[in-house]
Scaffold this motif. Sequence first.
Motif, PDB file in Angstrom:
ATOM      1  N   LYS A 278      38.467  15.538 -10.292  1.00 29.24           N
ATOM      2  CA  LYS A 278      39.360  15.821 -11.417  1.00 29.24           C
ATOM      3  C   LYS A 278      39.501  14.610 -12.342  1.00 29.24           C
ATOM      4  CE  LYS A 278      44.095  17.359 -12.400  1.00 29.24           C
ATOM      5  NZ  LYS A 278      45.439  17.578 -11.825  1.00 29.24           N
ATOM      6  N   GLY A 279      39.398  13.401 -11.752  1.00 31.39           N
ATOM      7  CA  GLY A 279      39.566  12.205 -12.566  1.00 31.39           C
ATOM      8  C   GLY A 279      39.038  10.969 -11.873  1.00 31.39           C
ATOM      9  N   VAL A 280      38.900   9.896 -12.655  1.00 32.15           N
ATOM     10  CA  VAL A 280      38.414   8.611 -12.139  1.00 32.15           C
ATOM     11  C   VAL A 280      39.488   7.566 -12.414  1.00 32.15           C
ATOM     12  CG1 VAL A 280      36.637   6.844 -12.340  1.00 32.15           C
ATOM     13  CG2 VAL A 280      36.008   9.260 -12.545  1.00 32.15           C
ATOM     14  N   LEU A 281      40.015   6.986 -11.333  1.00 30.38           N
ATOM     15  CA  LEU A 281      41.046   5.949 -11.458  1.00 30.38           C
ATOM     16  C   LEU A 281      40.367   4.587 -11.527  1.00 30.38           C
ATOM     17  CD1 LEU A 281      44.023   4.955 -11.377  1.00 30.38           C
ATOM     18  CD2 LEU A 281      43.823   4.952  -8.856  1.00 30.38           C
ATOM     19  N   LEU A 282      40.663   3.832 -12.611  1.00 26.73           N
ATOM     20  CA  LEU A 282      40.072   2.522 -12.803  1.00 26.73           C
ATOM     21  C   LEU A 282      41.006   1.422 -12.304  1.00 26.73           C
ATOM     22  CD1 LEU A 282      38.598   2.980 -16.402  1.00 26.73           C
ATOM     23  CD2 LEU A 282      37.527   3.487 -14.197  1.00 26.73           C
ATOM     24  N   LYS A 283      40.433   0.251 -12.127  1.00 24.47           N
ATOM     25  CA  LYS A 283      41.184  -0.903 -11.636  1.00 24.47           C
ATOM     26  C   LYS A 283      42.377  -1.220 -12.547  1.00 24.47           C
ATOM     27  CE  LYS A 283      40.401  -5.797 -10.468  1.00 24.47           C
ATOM     28  NZ  LYS A 283      39.409  -6.893 -10.536  1.00 24.47           N
ATOM     29  N   SER A 284      42.218  -0.972 -13.849  1.00 24.72           N
ATOM     30  CA  SER A 284      43.287  -1.251 -14.816  1.00 24.72           C
ATOM     31  C   SER A 284      44.443  -0.264 -14.726  1.00 24.72           C
ATOM     32  CB  SER A 284      42.712  -1.197 -16.234  1.00 24.72           C
ATOM     33  OG  SER A 284      42.243   0.125 -16.516  1.00 24.72           O
ATOM     34  N   GLY A 285      44.255   0.805 -13.960  1.00 25.58           N
ATOM     35  CA  GLY A 285      45.278   1.844 -13.862  1.00 25.58           C
ATOM     36  C   GLY A 285      44.999   3.049 -14.735  1.00 25.58           C
ATOM     37  N   ARG A 286      44.044   2.923 -15.633  1.00 25.59           N
ATOM     38  CA  ARG A 286      43.679   4.044 -16.504  1.00 25.59           C
ATOM     39  C   ARG A 286      43.001   5.146 -15.674  1.00 25.59           C
ATOM     40  NH1 ARG A 286      42.247   4.410 -22.106  1.00 25.59           N
ATOM     41  NH2 ARG A 286      42.358   2.133 -22.291  1.00 25.59           N
ATOM     42  N   VAL A 287      43.274   6.393 -16.014  1.00 24.55           N
ATOM     43  CA  VAL A 287      42.622   7.526 -15.362  1.00 24.55           C
ATOM     44  C   VAL A 287      41.771   8.259 -16.404  1.00 24.55           C
ATOM     45  CG1 VAL A 287      42.915   9.714 -14.138  1.00 24.55           C
ATOM     46  CG2 VAL A 287      44.466   7.799 -13.670  1.00 24.55           C
ATOM     47  N   LEU A 288      40.485   8.441 -16.105  1.00 29.46           N
ATOM     48  CA  LEU A 288      39.584   9.172 -16.990  1.00 29.46           C
ATOM     49  C   LEU A 288      39.425  10.596 -16.468  1.00 29.46           C
ATOM     50  CD1 LEU A 288      36.723   6.499 -17.364  1.00 29.46           C
ATOM     51  CD2 LEU A 288      38.810   6.737 -18.735  1.00 29.46           C
ATOM     52  N   GLU A 289      39.669  11.562 -17.323  1.00 26.37           N
ATOM     53  CA  GLU A 289      39.460  12.956 -16.912  1.00 26.37           C
ATOM     54  C   GLU A 289      37.976  13.180 -16.653  1.00 26.37           C
ATOM     55  OE1 GLU A 289      41.251  16.111 -19.210  1.00 26.37           O
ATOM     56  OE2 GLU A 289      42.706  14.694 -20.054  1.00 26.37           O
ATOM     57  N   ALA A 290      37.665  13.938 -15.601  1.00 22.89           N
ATOM     58  CA  ALA A 290      36.256  14.142 -15.239  1.00 22.89           C
ATOM     59  C   ALA A 290      36.052  15.480 -14.550  1.00 22.89           C
ATOM     60  CB  ALA A 290      35.782  13.014 -14.326  1.00 22.89           C
TER      61      ALA A 290
END
Length: 565
Positions: A378-390
Amino acid sequence: MNHVTLPRNSLKLIVSSLTGVRSKKTGMSHSQEPGEGADHGVVTGLVCQEADLKDGQMKEVKVGDQEVLLVRTQGQYSAVGSRCSHYNAPLIKGALVGDRVRCPFHGACFNVRTGDIEEYPGLDSLPSYKVKVEDGKVYVSINKNSLKLTKRVKEMCSMVPGIKHTILLIGGGPASLVCAETLRQNCYQGRIIMVTKDSIPPFDKPKLSKAMNVDSSSILLRPSDFYQQYGIEVWTQKEAVSVDTADKAVKLSDGTLQHYDQLLISTGCRARPLDCPGWDLKGVTLLQRYEDAKEIHNACLGQKAVVIGASFIGMEVASYLSDKAASVAVVGPSRYPFEKSLGPEIGKMSMQMLEEQNVKFYMNERVTEIQGENGKVKGVLLKSGRVLEADVVIVGIGVIPNSDFLLGSKLEVNSGKAVIVDKFMRTNIPDIFSAGDITSFPLSIRGDQRVNVGHWQMSQAQGRVAALNMLKKQTKFESVPFFWTVLLGKSIRYTGYGEGYTEIIFQGKVEERKFLAFYIKDDEVVAAASFMFDPAVARLAELMATGHVFTKAQAQADDLSWLQM
């Protein structure tokens, strides 16, 4: 790290000096050659005057409906097919050095006297044609039966049933295929068995990340009847489990044991999987097999795609999907794509090219988790805290050599699990050779520094060298690395081995997307990359192959006349 850009006004001079004579196609009268009757099944064309070409020049001419590359070297004319046997690139735009012409696109080399392929990629040679010079006129003759042929398969023998000798090739990639063909081209008549975990025979793997929606028939390197014709057994969907070097036997994944007299290990590498929570969710994919490419294409149509990894595979996949997915995001650990291998300027240009197609980049980032719902991404959580929809995640973060089956076999591997070979592709065990991405080998242009290079062309060349040494035809591996990457239909070409470079010198301007980059180490040119600057990289590769060494001062010169050596 220093970066030097040369003035713009030198660019035009440089390109014109590299291309040499590029005459327009000549379609002269197809008068028959003196003494040669039309009923002999031969078409003869008067193609030029003897004085038209100087040594080291080429011209594309027409005989009948066939395009021919006419070449003059050492006072003699020769004529061969005009198109590279790899992807049909026009060889007139390539680099002629001595008796070899190198393709401007991907670096394949052909002997202009015989048409034989001498460096890869590609498999086939060029047709060669009869040339006659009489009364100051140059004639080229072509047999009518071969007028439409643009490539030539070298003559090969087949298996003789009574010969009790088996060469086993583990892996179904370019190294194994060229090894098998080279064996047959050199009259080996024993049994050849190729074992591959793939579902299809050897195929054009570089295409998978560049044109993902392809039919398997269009990427096969050889049709199935080719293997039957030349007695090459191809066992698909099987893997090697272990090697017994004392008993000369390989255990396969179906439980069978296959004995060998000589063995080639060319199992290549596999894609490195993610190591974070959610790596196994549905929709998280690796690009390894032909089936993977089709699945990624179909899954991404109109969907949100996230590509993890900003090197060559990741960037090519993002480029391909840019006009097919609803959105494309690329996550990479450095400031720019390709930064370590090609430098920040080329990386920035590549990023901008894709951004213009609405690809979004999240650089200096790492993935900490793949988030899902009901078992699907559903999404990709990045180290910065941002979540990319996927909806789909494609992972391209490097490779791992497929050498686990060698554990306990006494075959020597290095700390990165690559198989150690010498210049003859021999391992430390007699009668066992290795070739392709899985090898650690001495690179001649870097003073035999031991390297691991995952280029398609290098794998093919190593397969050839392994075959010749299996047949006791002592041959050293001396190829110069050459590779290309394609973004939005345009190619970056690269030759040499630039690891550890300390400076980049540019001819042209990266921001104008037309340049030649020289990679410098210890005041020496160790590699070069280009964009819209053919045939500079092809010419440099060919000069490196003939032993030339070039200095930083030469790379900084206002013109590149030294590339015409």
